[in-house]
Motif scaffolding. Sequence first.
Motif, PDB file in Angstrom:
ATOM      1  N   LEU A   1       0.817  -1.202   0.000  1.00  0.00           N
ATOM      2  CA  LEU A   1       0.000   0.000   0.000  1.00  0.00           C
ATOM      3  C   LEU A   1       0.855   1.258   0.000  1.00  0.00           C
ATOM      4  CD1 LEU A   1      -2.728   1.445   0.184  1.00  0.00           C
ATOM      5  CD2 LEU A   1      -2.657   1.111   2.674  1.00  0.00           C
ATOM      6  N   SER A   2       1.969   1.231   0.729  1.00  0.00           N
ATOM      7  CA  SER A   2       2.820   2.418   0.817  1.00  0.00           C
ATOM      8  C   SER A   2       3.379   2.818  -0.550  1.00  0.00           C
ATOM      9  CB  SER A   2       3.970   2.175   1.796  1.00  0.00           C
ATOM     10  OG  SER A   2       3.484   2.054   3.114  1.00  0.00           O
ATOM     11  N   LEU A   3       3.765   1.834  -1.355  1.00  0.00           N
ATOM     12  CA  LEU A   3       4.270   2.133  -2.701  1.00  0.00           C
ATOM     13  C   LEU A   3       3.192   2.787  -3.558  1.00  0.00           C
ATOM     14  CD1 LEU A   3       6.488  -0.822  -4.030  1.00  0.00           C
ATOM     15  CD2 LEU A   3       7.101   1.590  -3.880  1.00  0.00           C
ATOM     16  N   TRP A   4       1.984   2.275  -3.451  1.00  0.00           N
ATOM     17  CA  TRP A   4       0.865   2.821  -4.224  1.00  0.00           C
ATOM     18  C   TRP A   4       0.597   4.261  -3.797  1.00  0.00           C
ATOM     19  CZ3 TRP A   4      -4.483  -0.147  -4.559  1.00  0.00           C
ATOM     20  CH2 TRP A   4      -5.159   0.261  -5.705  1.00  0.00           C
ATOM     21  N   LEU A   5       0.508   4.464  -2.483  1.00  0.00           N
ATOM     22  CA  LEU A   5       0.307   5.820  -1.960  1.00  0.00           C
ATOM     23  C   LEU A   5       1.450   6.754  -2.366  1.00  0.00           C
ATOM     24  CD1 LEU A   5      -0.947   4.980   1.636  1.00  0.00           C
ATOM     25  CD2 LEU A   5      -2.216   6.321  -0.054  1.00  0.00           C
ATOM     26  N   GLY A   6       2.678   6.227  -2.292  1.00  0.00           N
ATOM     27  CA  GLY A   6       3.843   7.035  -2.631  1.00  0.00           C
ATOM     28  C   GLY A   6       3.826   7.497  -4.075  1.00  0.00           C
TER      29      GLY A   6
END
Length: 369
Positions: free
Chosen positions: A143-148
Amino acid sequence: MSGNAAMNDWLKAFNLDRPLLIAGPCSAETEEQVLVTAKALQNTDTNVLRAGIWKPRTRPGNFEGVGALGLKWLLKAKRETGLLTTTEVANPIHVDLALKHEVDILWIGARTSVSPFAVQEIAEALKGTNKIVLVKNPINPDLSLWLGALERFYKTGIEQLGAIHRGFSSYKDSLYRNIPEWQIPIDLRQELPDLPLILDPSHIAGDRKLIFDLCQTALDLNYNGLMIETHPNPDQAWSDAKQQITPETLAAYTRKLKVRKKSSSNQDYETSLSRLRLQIDKLDEQLIQILIDRMQIADKIGAVKKTHNVAILQPERWQAILQKMINLGVDKGLAEEFVYRLFQAIHQESIAHQQKILHTTSAKQANSH
């Protein structure tokens, strides 16, 4: 970025009474194929024509797109049908060419969104434009990569953003080409409630027979749109033939799909839902207590193994438990994959508890050194 309503303005501007529909071939193959598809899509609910111009493939040797030539075909289709256009871009050169050919929406593919360097370069190339940018989830469930990736565009001044859920790669065999992992886009929605969310059922499915049910699931979860690979002759497609449908099938699907209301003010609805949610809350509390009790037993097992110097992992025992629970769950209507993942998580937590026991030195032992 959280809660920024500007991200939803572009979708509202479409003034749609149904979810946004993006459709078209996986790859632009010939000018005729693109134009035939676009004209057929005029007879459907399609709002945006999609086509892959550059096709990043997992391994070399497969068809990797016709390149910039296909952009001329997209532009011609746009002018002849009035459909907006969208394509994937993977670097600043692609961005420049797409802008020159009046592509309305650019999307960032799963293999690109996994790389912050590549995303930043594309974001910089789009700086100062008002283009709509859709970001597919990275291939791994992060999820963090997507948000980033989304944040990089927003911080560069691109506010007309959306997310595309296309599923996540897994080494494990699955019904799907890419596992949906529905909880991840749900969590994304929690972080960015105003961000339009679009489902790409084609890449999740890998098989056209699964597409309708995936689309309905997305609408049941209040997704804002669908991106469906559509080809006049799917079996003859140059890429991803098995997951594409015809424009006629697309039209039939969209007629059958049910768009859900976000809520209801009906008193019977509110009363029934409140009663059922209370039951769910009680069961969730019981689940947590059962897991606590289970881990306390795991602690005791760890102590026994420590006393007798036995390894934590007992593969035969684990496989027997897993298969038994899968069989029991499937027999009672649970999905095999759900039971598998649930007990994998429980097993990992049990191992962590036993590791803690095995690595703990008693006060008596510590004082003897």
